[in-house]
Design a protein around this motif. Sequence first.
Motif, mmCIF file in Angstrom:
data_model
loop_
_atom_site.group_PDB
_atom_site.id
_atom_site.type_symbol
_atom_site.label_atom_id
_atom_site.label_comp_id
_atom_site.label_asym_id
_atom_site.label_seq_id
_atom_site.Cartn_x
_atom_site.Cartn_y
_atom_site.Cartn_z
ATOM 1 N N ARG A 68 0.732 -1.223 -0.060
ATOM 2 C CA ARG A 68 0.102 -0.120 -0.147
ATOM 3 C C ARG A 68 0.930 1.209 -0.184
ATOM 4 O O ARG A 68 2.022 1.243 0.160
ATOM 5 C CB ARG A 68 -1.018 -0.116 1.116
ATOM 6 C CG ARG A 68 -0.402 -0.093 2.478
ATOM 7 C CD ARG A 68 -1.428 -0.793 3.632
ATOM 8 N NE ARG A 68 -0.827 -1.674 4.423
ATOM 9 C CZ ARG A 68 -0.555 -1.248 5.983
ATOM 10 N NH1 ARG A 68 -1.291 -0.035 6.226
ATOM 11 N NH2 ARG A 68 -0.015 -1.747 6.738
ATOM 12 N N HIS A 69 0.267 2.453 -0.024
ATOM 13 C CA HIS A 69 0.862 3.887 -0.265
ATOM 14 C C HIS A 69 -0.276 4.668 0.428
ATOM 15 O O HIS A 69 -1.232 4.329 0.759
ATOM 16 C CB HIS A 69 1.062 4.360 -1.660
ATOM 17 C CG HIS A 69 -0.110 4.587 -2.299
ATOM 18 N ND1 HIS A 69 -0.306 6.108 -2.505
ATOM 19 C CD2 HIS A 69 -1.146 3.801 -2.847
ATOM 20 C CE1 HIS A 69 -1.646 5.879 -3.250
ATOM 21 N NE2 HIS A 69 -2.074 4.725 -3.430
ATOM 22 N N GLY A 70 0.422 6.095 0.967
ATOM 23 C CA GLY A 70 -0.426 6.884 1.405
ATOM 24 C C GLY A 70 -0.678 6.681 2.733
ATOM 25 O O GLY A 70 -1.714 7.084 3.263
ATOM 26 N N PHE A 71 0.164 6.115 3.653
ATOM 27 C CA PHE A 71 -0.115 5.637 4.768
ATOM 28 C C PHE A 71 0.791 5.995 5.733
ATOM 29 O O PHE A 71 1.754 6.906 5.267
ATOM 30 C CB PHE A 71 -0.147 4.057 5.186
ATOM 31 C CG PHE A 71 0.997 3.122 4.746
ATOM 32 C CD1 PHE A 71 1.429 2.156 5.464
ATOM 33 C CD2 PHE A 71 1.410 3.298 3.383
ATOM 34 C CE1 PHE A 71 2.565 1.503 5.175
ATOM 35 C CE2 PHE A 71 2.631 2.674 2.970
ATOM 36 C CZ PHE A 71 3.146 1.672 3.877
ATOM 37 N N GLY A 72 0.882 5.872 7.079
ATOM 38 C CA GLY A 72 2.075 6.302 7.883
ATOM 39 C C GLY A 72 2.500 5.307 8.817
ATOM 40 O O GLY A 72 2.001 4.094 9.031
ATOM 41 N N ALA A 73 3.635 5.383 9.514
ATOM 42 C CA ALA A 73 4.244 4.449 10.339
ATOM 43 C C ALA A 73 4.792 5.138 11.643
ATOM 44 O O ALA A 73 5.350 6.250 11.423
ATOM 45 C CB ALA A 73 5.331 3.727 9.939
ATOM 46 N N GLY B 174 9.909 -0.965 20.624
ATOM 47 C CA GLY B 174 10.742 -1.781 19.718
ATOM 48 C C GLY B 174 9.792 -2.177 18.504
ATOM 49 O O GLY B 174 10.541 -3.129 17.479
ATOM 50 N N ARG B 175 8.796 -1.770 17.932
ATOM 51 C CA ARG B 175 7.914 -2.322 16.938
ATOM 52 C C ARG B 175 7.556 -1.178 15.967
ATOM 53 O O ARG B 175 7.504 -0.290 16.599
ATOM 54 C CB ARG B 175 6.679 -3.263 17.336
ATOM 55 C CG ARG B 175 7.161 -4.736 18.127
ATOM 56 C CD ARG B 175 5.700 -5.091 18.342
ATOM 57 N NE ARG B 175 6.283 -6.634 18.911
ATOM 58 C CZ ARG B 175 6.289 -6.770 20.256
ATOM 59 N NH1 ARG B 175 6.341 -5.769 21.047
ATOM 60 N NH2 ARG B 175 6.435 -7.982 20.686
ATOM 61 N N ILE B 176 7.191 -1.486 14.814
ATOM 62 C CA ILE B 176 6.803 -0.500 13.847
ATOM 63 C C ILE B 176 5.266 -0.814 13.422
ATOM 64 O O ILE B 176 4.992 -1.894 13.005
ATOM 65 C CB ILE B 176 7.542 -0.447 12.679
ATOM 66 C CG1 ILE B 176 9.175 0.005 12.893
ATOM 67 C CG2 ILE B 176 7.092 0.772 11.458
ATOM 68 C CD1 ILE B 176 10.031 -0.176 11.614
ATOM 69 N N TYR B 177 4.392 0.327 13.686
ATOM 70 C CA TYR B 177 3.199 0.150 13.438
ATOM 71 C C TYR B 177 2.845 0.974 12.181
ATOM 72 O O TYR B 177 2.791 2.146 12.098
ATOM 73 C CB TYR B 177 2.234 0.615 14.609
ATOM 74 C CG TYR B 177 2.149 -0.088 15.838
ATOM 75 C CD1 TYR B 177 1.317 -0.842 16.268
ATOM 76 C CD2 TYR B 177 3.392 -0.254 16.616
ATOM 77 C CE1 TYR B 177 1.328 -1.438 17.264
ATOM 78 C CE2 TYR B 177 3.564 -0.763 17.757
ATOM 79 C CZ TYR B 177 2.217 -1.540 18.046
ATOM 80 O OH TYR B 177 2.456 -2.447 19.303
ATOM 81 N N THR B 178 2.184 0.389 10.901
ATOM 82 C CA THR B 178 1.804 0.888 9.923
ATOM 83 C C THR B 178 0.011 1.068 9.695
ATOM 84 O O THR B 178 -0.453 -0.059 9.954
ATOM 85 C CB THR B 178 2.114 -0.024 8.666
ATOM 86 O OG1 THR B 178 1.608 -1.311 8.713
ATOM 87 C CG2 THR B 178 3.823 -0.200 8.765
#
Length: 315
Positions: A274-279, A284-288
């Motif tokens: 996907r695109h047009g999203f955020g993180a 210690g984790r990455i949330y998209t």
Amino acid sequence: MTRTLSALALLALIAGGPAGAHGVGAWAGASSASAERSEVAVASIDGKAYVVGDFNGATELLVYDLSRDAWEKGTAFPYPVHHTMAVGHGGRIYVFGGYVNGWEATARVWSYDPSTKVWEPRAPLPTARAAGGAAIIGGRIHVVGGSVTGRANNPAHEIYDPATDSWIKAAPLPTPRDHLSVQASGGRLVAIGGRVDGNPAENLAANEVYDPAKNSWAAAAPLPTRRSGAASAALGQEVYVIGGESNLKTYDAVEAFDLPGNFWRSLARLPTARHGFGAVTHEGRIYTLVGSPKPGGDRSGIVEVFDPKGGAATR
């Protein structure tokens, strides 16, 4: 809240399919957003992520509690905006520019106080623009690149001081571009990827690093997969670039740039390209959060979480 896919099921999917092609780290699903969004800005403070803006005109502020995996709503943004930029700092969310009235770049800046749930206007950007990047170093927010009205790129690099509500100008971005990823790491800015004049058929691999002590930029190892509209996050000494799009497809690539070593590594693929999203990062984790699974103006409420220390996935 109903989950899009249980963590165990999603991990099993990754372990057995293309999402695990690069093998490092592991992905899990989380509770879907209460509304679908794309072309948003996402920022976090005090354990919560804030989703601002929407390509389709929604103004409702979506708030995600990262520890509780639960969604709530904040006060709506003052007007419809898309391709805006946001940073969390000092207990507030700061929102810069974006497109309004279709594709008109705005210079307006706002701050949001979650304790009062009030939006307040702040000193406007010196250069009205959208689809740039923003990151914080030493308590000051750097707003980098993007496009002006008409979608032409502008190399502006302007620094906002929340304490004084004022702006100064800094060395411009050497490679003007929009839909780029901008993160702060090790006291420096990293500006990665993006596109030329809003055209996803002209994606770039540019990777440039800004040293505030010298007020200068330097070229770094190029992004392995040219793309724009990606989500990004800084974790440890690396900047992660996740997903993105071209004019033909969305990407599931996850690539991490080691700033001290000036090299890239590939990781387990994003389960939903996907695109047009955020993180954002948390414990210690990455949330998209949210984004469009198709090129262009689609949208979703998808939330997927990456653990860089998760078990290696294989085909």
